[in-house]
Design a protein around this motif. Sequence first.
Motif, PDB file in Angstrom:
ATOM      1  N   THR A  51      63.451   0.840   1.210  1.00 46.96           N
ATOM      2  CA  THR A  51      63.528  -0.595   0.948  1.00 46.96           C
ATOM      3  C   THR A  51      64.492  -1.287   1.908  1.00 46.96           C
ATOM      4  O   THR A  51      64.231  -2.409   2.348  1.00 46.96           O
ATOM      5  N   GLU A  62      64.636   5.956  -1.742  1.00 47.57           N
ATOM      6  CA  GLU A  62      64.192   4.609  -2.102  1.00 47.57           C
ATOM      7  C   GLU A  62      65.037   3.546  -1.412  1.00 47.57           C
ATOM      8  O   GLU A  62      64.520   2.543  -0.920  1.00 47.57           O
ATOM      9  N   ARG A  63      66.339   3.768  -1.377  1.00 43.83           N
ATOM     10  CA  ARG A  63      67.225   2.788  -0.744  1.00 43.83           C
ATOM     11  C   ARG A  63      66.993   2.726   0.757  1.00 43.83           C
ATOM     12  O   ARG A  63      67.037   1.662   1.357  1.00 43.83           O
ATOM     13  N   CYS A 104      67.374  -1.834  -2.310  1.00 46.01           N
ATOM     14  CA  CYS A 104      67.106  -1.682  -3.737  1.00 46.01           C
ATOM     15  C   CYS A 104      66.567  -0.278  -3.979  1.00 46.01           C
ATOM     16  O   CYS A 104      65.707   0.192  -3.260  1.00 46.01           O
ATOM     17  N   GLY A 105      67.035   0.384  -4.997  1.00 47.31           N
ATOM     18  CA  GLY A 105      66.555   1.715  -5.337  1.00 47.31           C
ATOM     19  C   GLY A 105      67.648   2.528  -5.987  1.00 47.31           C
ATOM     20  O   GLY A 105      68.824   2.200  -5.902  1.00 47.31           O
TER      21      GLY A 105
END
Length: 85
Positions: free
Chosen positions: A32, A28-29, A22-23
Amino acid sequence: MRLPRSAGVAGILALALMVSACGSNRFERGVTGGAIGTAAGAGVMAIAGGPVLAGAAAGAVGGAAIGALTNECQIDLGPQRPNGC
């Protein structure tokens, strides 16, 4: 009724794939994806009876790599798809 061990492992893997990475950017990806992979790897090894830390490490590496190497347009998010996909 008790489910066979393979059904539990398949369920954990399916859940991990549904919520992976998620991101909105690569960092971010990757973060996560690594966190979700860690939990999924540890869970699979706990069910399978193997070394939990090894499963967590393998899941972290795999999840982070998949998260960092994909973009948000490669997964069908339905009506919530970002603009430009």
